[in-house]
Design an enzyme around this catalytic site. Structure first.
Site, PDB file in Angstrom:
ATOM      1  CB  CYS A  94      -4.397  37.401  19.772  1.00  0.00           C
ATOM      2  SG  CYS A  94      -3.885  36.274  18.456  1.00  0.00           S
ATOM      3  CG  HIS A 192      -1.111  40.820  18.676  1.00  0.00           C
ATOM      4  ND1 HIS A 192      -0.881  40.300  19.933  1.00  0.00           N
ATOM      5  CD2 HIS A 192      -1.414  39.754  17.880  1.00  0.00           C
ATOM      6  CE1 HIS A 192      -1.021  38.990  19.909  1.00  0.00           C
ATOM      7  NE2 HIS A 192      -1.344  38.631  18.676  1.00  0.00           N
ATOM      8  CD  GLU A 194      -0.098  43.220  21.799  1.00  0.00           C
ATOM      9  OE1 GLU A 194       0.379  42.138  21.386  1.00  0.00           O
ATOM     10  OE2 GLU A 194      -1.296  43.535  21.623  1.00  0.00           O
TER      11      GLU A 194
END
Length: 212
Positions: A94, A192, A194
């Site tokens: 990002c 994202h 994660e």
């Protein structure tokens, strides 16, 4: 000589828990820091998501940037410069993608026209991204073939690509969602991994950690 591979997550620890959790789940050695010299101890650099980049760093006045942290921007750019000089692997996520683009001389849209389809709305939004490189030798094609579904929480995006950077995937509105460097082990995504559901981002972290 480093004894074993490890990842430096470059950000404020109060904002990096999701990245730490993902790497812990995968048993990838890591530590979090905001000191470029400390990051040098790692073999890999992870530039996480966060606020927007100070517009002056890409030659613009502020017209739509939010949650700017100029000091952190400077430190992240310094850490990136050190890893670039050492030809060491870097993953941008990002804001991290945007930091990489700015470092290599690119700039950003401060508030994209289609921001309502991408921005955080109290939760991630989801959309598809599509392979956009003419080649078939990049991390996106290797991991996701011609496309995949990703999460989204941003209102800025790459405008002009930095020197020697290649777009490897785009959203349906042409927003660049992934890039790589032509020769260095540097890659980045606008989404994202994660916090993708069901660990769907793990393959990207594994690929990154395999780079040497």
């Amino acid at each position: 000589m480093h004894e074993s591979p490890s990842v430096a997550i470059f950000g404020h620890k109060q904002n990096t828990k999701n990245y730490e959790t993902a790497l812990e789940r995968m048993n990838i050695p890591h530590f979090t820091t905001t000191a470029p010299e400390d990051a040098d101890r790692a073999t890999h650099l992870l530039l996480p998501g966060g606020g927007d980049i100070t517009p002056a760093f890409f030659g613009q006045a502020d017209h739509g940037s939010l949650h700017v942290d100029t000091v952190l921007d400077i430190l992240q750019l310094k850490a990136l410069s050190r890893f670039v000089a050492g030809c060491k692997p870097v993953l941008g996520i990002c804001k991290g993608l945007q930091i990489i683009n700015v470092h290599f001389g690119g700039d950003l849209y401060q508030d994209i026209i289609t921001a309502n389809n991408h921005k955080w709305i109290g939760r991630d939004q989801f959309h598809h991204v599509y392979h956009s490189s003419l080649g078939r030798q990049d991390f996106f094609y290797e991991l996701y073939d011609k496309g995949t579904k990703v999460n989204s929480a941003h209102h800025q995006a790459v405008n002009h690509l930095g020197n020697d950077l290649i777009s490897v995937c785009r959203a349906g509105d042409s927003v660049i969602e992934g890039l790589k460097h032509r020769t260095l082990p540097i890659l980045a995504v606008q989404w994202h991994p994660e916090r993708l559901p069901d660990g769907d981002g793990d393959s990207l972290f594994s690929y990154f950690f395999s780079l040497r």
